[in-house]
Write an enzyme that holds these catalytic residues in place. Structure first.
Site, PDB file in Angstrom:
ATOM      1  N   ARG A 180      79.443   3.027  -3.009  1.00  0.00           N
ATOM      2  CA  ARG A 180      79.294   1.659  -3.539  1.00  0.00           C
ATOM      3  C   ARG A 180      80.350   0.730  -2.734  1.00  0.00           C
ATOM      4  O   ARG A 180      81.488   1.541  -2.610  1.00  0.00           O
ATOM      5  CB  ARG A 180      79.211   1.497  -4.707  1.00  0.00           C
ATOM      6  CG  ARG A 180      80.300   1.701  -5.580  1.00  0.00           C
ATOM      7  CD  ARG A 180      80.401   1.274  -7.226  1.00  0.00           C
ATOM      8  NE  ARG A 180      78.953   1.073  -7.720  1.00  0.00           N
ATOM      9  CZ  ARG A 180      78.669   2.340  -8.307  1.00  0.00           C
ATOM     10  NH1 ARG A 180      79.153   3.457  -8.581  1.00  0.00           N
ATOM     11  NH2 ARG A 180      77.333   2.101  -8.900  1.00  0.00           N
ATOM     12  N   HIS A 205      89.774  25.401  -4.734  1.00  0.00           N
ATOM     13  CA  HIS A 205      90.173  26.486  -4.289  1.00  0.00           C
ATOM     14  C   HIS A 205      91.872  26.456  -3.959  1.00  0.00           C
ATOM     15  O   HIS A 205      91.978  25.405  -2.891  1.00  0.00           O
ATOM     16  CB  HIS A 205      89.378  26.972  -3.241  1.00  0.00           C
ATOM     17  CG  HIS A 205      89.965  28.126  -2.432  1.00  0.00           C
ATOM     18  ND1 HIS A 205      89.877  29.367  -2.890  1.00  0.00           N
ATOM     19  CD2 HIS A 205      90.723  28.407  -1.263  1.00  0.00           C
ATOM     20  CE1 HIS A 205      90.570  30.363  -2.203  1.00  0.00           C
ATOM     21  NE2 HIS A 205      90.984  29.573  -0.969  1.00  0.00           N
ATOM     22  N   LEU A 206      92.629  27.149  -4.338  1.00  0.00           N
ATOM     23  CA  LEU A 206      94.032  27.457  -4.107  1.00  0.00           C
ATOM     24  C   LEU A 206      94.249  28.580  -3.471  1.00  0.00           C
ATOM     25  O   LEU A 206      94.674  29.619  -4.098  1.00  0.00           O
ATOM     26  CB  LEU A 206      94.767  26.929  -5.193  1.00  0.00           C
ATOM     27  CG  LEU A 206      94.788  25.318  -5.697  1.00  0.00           C
ATOM     28  CD1 LEU A 206      95.639  25.595  -6.802  1.00  0.00           C
ATOM     29  CD2 LEU A 206      95.111  24.481  -4.500  1.00  0.00           C
ATOM     30  N   GLY A 207      94.013  28.974  -2.092  1.00  0.00           N
ATOM     31  CA  GLY A 207      94.137  30.265  -1.608  1.00  0.00           C
ATOM     32  C   GLY A 207      95.710  30.372  -0.863  1.00  0.00           C
ATOM     33  O   GLY A 207      96.475  29.232  -0.945  1.00  0.00           O
ATOM     34  N   HIS A 263      80.663   7.606   1.028  1.00  0.00           N
ATOM     35  CA  HIS A 263      80.772   6.314   0.371  1.00  0.00           C
ATOM     36  C   HIS A 263      79.542   5.720  -0.440  1.00  0.00           C
ATOM     37  O   HIS A 263      78.613   5.594   0.274  1.00  0.00           O
ATOM     38  CB  HIS A 263      81.232   5.296   1.579  1.00  0.00           C
ATOM     39  CG  HIS A 263      82.090   5.738   2.315  1.00  0.00           C
ATOM     40  ND1 HIS A 263      83.500   5.799   2.001  1.00  0.00           N
ATOM     41  CD2 HIS A 263      82.075   6.669   3.672  1.00  0.00           C
ATOM     42  CE1 HIS A 263      84.428   6.403   2.979  1.00  0.00           C
ATOM     43  NE2 HIS A 263      83.394   6.778   3.917  1.00  0.00           N
ATOM     44  N   GLU A 310      92.860  11.626   1.502  1.00  0.00           N
ATOM     45  CA  GLU A 310      93.849  12.833   2.337  1.00  0.00           C
ATOM     46  C   GLU A 310      95.245  12.644   1.711  1.00  0.00           C
ATOM     47  O   GLU A 310      95.945  13.687   1.611  1.00  0.00           O
ATOM     48  CB  GLU A 310      93.824  12.545   3.922  1.00  0.00           C
ATOM     49  CG  GLU A 310      94.771  13.759   4.411  1.00  0.00           C
ATOM     50  CD  GLU A 310      94.084  14.048   5.863  1.00  0.00           C
ATOM     51  OE1 GLU A 310      94.808  14.743   6.571  1.00  0.00           O
ATOM     52  OE2 GLU A 310      93.095  13.423   6.415  1.00  0.00           O
ATOM     53  N   GLY A 367      96.074  18.825   6.914  1.00  0.00           N
ATOM     54  CA  GLY A 367      94.634  18.447   6.890  1.00  0.00           C
ATOM     55  C   GLY A 367      94.092  19.221   7.981  1.00  0.00           C
ATOM     56  O   GLY A 367      94.282  19.254   8.888  1.00  0.00           O
TER      57      GLY A 367
END
Length: 140
Positions: free
Chosen positions: A91, A106-108, A89, A62, A82
């Site tokens: 290993r 995606h960049l909206g 996860h 994040e 966020g």
């Protein structure tokens, strides 16, 4: 893709007095469409069985996605927050560092979706994550 130009030192200063700083996350590279960072696997990031806590991996994911969205926003009245995160996860890691790399899916105008891959020192996948970020008014 990124509309802001910042240095690694500036990214580190953004993290002062945050969970990223507390966990020892260090930004290592800013590319044209990615950001990388590393995080120590030690007593700050271990779960009780001596391996990397999944929540620490999520914090790394994040942190990378949020910074990447911040770098994409040119409108000073908007901020990135966020909205949803998913992590698998794959290993365990017991010591050393894990390395995260964020790239766009995606960049909206109102949402960004990021792919974050976290690897160990042998470049083996430790965690794959997807982060959805909402682009909202800064005065909320």
């Amino acid at each position: 893709m990124f509309t802001k130009t910042v240095s690694l030192d500036q990214l580190h200063s953004f993290s002062e007095n945050t969970i990223a700083h507390h966990l020892g996350i260090e930004f290592t590279e800013i590319g044209t469409d990615y950001v990388t960072a590393r995080m120590p696997v030690d007593k700050r990031t271990h779960q009780p069985f001596g391996i990397l806590h999944g929540g620490a991996s999520v914090v790394l994911a994040e942190t990378l996605g949020s910074i990447a969205s911040f770098l994409c926003i040119s409108d000073p009245t908007k901020v990135a927050v966020g909205l949803e995160i998913n992590a698998n996860h794959l290993r365990p890691a017991k010591e050393g560092y894990v390395y995260g790399k964020v790239t766009p899916i995606h960049l909206g105008r109102t949402t960004h979706i990021w792919d974050i891959k976290i690897t160990n020192e042998q470049n083996k996948l430790v965690c794959v994550s997807r982060l959805t970020v909402a682009i909202v008014n800064a005065d909320r």
